[in-house]
Motif scaffolding. Structure first.
Motif, short mmCIF file in Angstrom:
data_model
loop_
_atom_site.label_atom_id
_atom_site.label_comp_id
_atom_site.label_asym_id
_atom_site.label_seq_id
_atom_site.Cartn_x
_atom_site.Cartn_y
_atom_site.Cartn_z
N HIS A 1 0.81 -1.21 0.00
CA HIS A 1 0.00 0.00 0.00
C HIS A 1 0.85 1.27 0.00
N TYR A 2 0.50 2.20 -0.87
CA TYR A 2 1.06 3.55 -0.84
C TYR A 2 0.14 4.39 0.04
N GLY B 1 -5.91 -5.85 7.11
CA GLY B 1 -7.02 -5.83 8.07
C GLY B 1 -6.55 -5.60 9.48
N GLU B 2 -5.46 -6.29 9.88
CA GLU B 2 -4.92 -6.09 11.23
C GLU B 2 -4.43 -4.67 11.43
N LEU B 3 -3.78 -4.12 10.41
CA LEU B 3 -3.30 -2.75 10.50
C LEU B 3 -4.45 -1.77 10.67
N LEU B 4 -5.50 -1.93 9.87
CA LEU B 4 -6.64 -1.01 9.93
C LEU B 4 -7.39 -1.16 11.25
N GLU B 5 -7.47 -2.36 11.79
CA GLU B 5 -8.10 -2.56 13.10
C GLU B 5 -7.31 -1.85 14.19
N TRP B 6 -5.99 -1.96 14.12
CA TRP B 6 -5.15 -1.25 15.10
C TRP B 6 -5.36 0.25 14.99
N TYR C 1 -6.95 6.52 14.85
CA TYR C 1 -6.41 7.09 13.62
C TYR C 1 -7.37 6.83 12.47
N GLU C 2 -7.56 7.80 11.62
CA GLU C 2 -8.39 7.61 10.43
C GLU C 2 -7.49 7.15 9.29
N LEU C 3 -7.30 5.85 9.22
CA LEU C 3 -6.51 5.22 8.17
C LEU C 3 -7.44 4.27 7.45
N ARG C 4 -7.63 4.50 6.16
CA ARG C 4 -8.64 3.72 5.43
C ARG C 4 -8.24 3.57 3.97
N ASP D 1 -4.11 2.17 -2.55
CA ASP D 1 -3.66 3.23 -1.66
C ASP D 1 -4.46 3.24 -0.36
N LEU D 2 -3.78 3.67 0.71
CA LEU D 2 -4.45 3.94 1.97
C LEU D 2 -4.39 5.44 2.24
N LEU D 3 -5.42 5.97 2.87
CA LEU D 3 -5.48 7.38 3.21
C LEU D 3 -5.33 7.54 4.72
N LEU D 4 -4.40 8.39 5.13
CA LEU D 4 -4.29 8.80 6.52
C LEU D 4 -4.86 10.21 6.59
N VAL D 5 -6.01 10.36 7.23
CA VAL D 5 -6.69 11.65 7.28
C VAL D 5 -6.47 12.25 8.66
#
Length: 269
Positions: free
Chosen positions: A184-185, A226-231, A237-240, A248-252
């Motif tokens: 993921h970028y 999935g584990e990363l997003l659950e953490w 943190y808004e990481l989605r 890509d993942l977005l860190l908002v």
């Protein structure tokens, strides 16, 4: 898990480690390109005027040429301590515990224009070279992208773990991510008081440094997206996922008067 960071133009001087030894760097498959790029840089460094032009140095930066001449013999220090600037100030490697350094050494890497992908604890000297520098030598003229991309991509393709790419686009091109799940970028955005999400400029680097620090403190041992997003959700943190065709993942990051607010503080807590 491997977290990929961009380098910085600025480097800390000195070091207490012995001079550069390529066999002490991670990702040994990159050694042939490392030697080639280092030889080209040393050849360029023999011509001060050409170096200043190729490296786009200003009048007060001419000492960077001498830095490059000294790469083979200069003292070294761990990569996360060598690089300075906004991202590395936020990561604050100097305050990592021994256990956290072990995590970083295994799970964090930096995309160097000179050495390719290096581990967080790899001992490297100070140098000056950017992703868009062109090393013209008697043998050849080639962009660093052409020199690095195939070998860098192969080094990442050999991995089957979670890859989190926090590099800028120019440095990501030196070792493109494999096209697979779990690679993921990360793009950093800011949510204003009006609820609108927009690109984050200067604080983009700070957010990446703080996120890396938080991941290292958490052990950086996530086996899946999935584990990363659950953490991330549990930590606030808004990481989605970006929600488009990319991986890509977005860190908002919340923004207050143009400055990232509570979440940035939480990343540092």
């Amino acid at each position: 898990m491997l977290i990929l960071l961009p380098p910085s133009e600025t480097k800390r001087d000195g070091g207490a480690g012995s001079p550069l030894a390529l066999d002490r760097l991670r990702f040994p498959a990159l050694h042939p390109v490392r030697r080639d790029v280092m030889d080209a840089l040393l050849e360029l460094s023999a011509d001060r005027e050409a170096s200043v032009k190729a490296l786009k140095l200003g009048p007060k930066q001419a000492a960077e040429v001498e830095r490059n001449r000294s790469v083979p013999t200069a003292p070294t220090m761990r990569a996360l301590e060598r690089y300075t600037g906004v991202l590395y100030d936020a990561l604050d490697a100097g305050s990592l515990t021994d256990a956290q350094w072990r995590t970083a050494a295994e799970s964090v890497a930096v995309q160097s224009a000179l050495f390719g992908i290096v581990g967080a604890a790899d001992p490297i000297p100070a140098y000056r070279l950017s992703f868009d520098s062109r090393l013209s030598t008697q043998r050849a003229t080639a962009s660093l992208k052409k020199r690095w991309a195939a070998a860098g991509a192969a080094a990442l393709a050999d991995r089957d773990d979670l890859l989190l790419d926090l590099r800028s686009e120019g440095y990501a091109a030196l070792a493109p991510l494999p096209d697979r799940d779990g690679a993921h970028y990360v793009r950093v955005l800011a949510r204003g008081d009006d609820g609108q999400v927009r690109a984050l400029n200067h604080f983009n680097k700070q957010a990446k440094g703080l996120l890396t620090r938080a991941l290292v403190e958490a052990g950086a041992d996530f086996g899946s997206t999935g584990e990363l997003l659950e953490w991330a959700e549990a930590e606030g943190y808004e990481l989605r996922p970006a929600g488009d065709a990319s991986r890509d993942l977005l860190l908002v990051v919340p923004e207050v008067r143009g400055v990232p607010g509570r979440l940035m503080a939480a990343l540092r807590a």
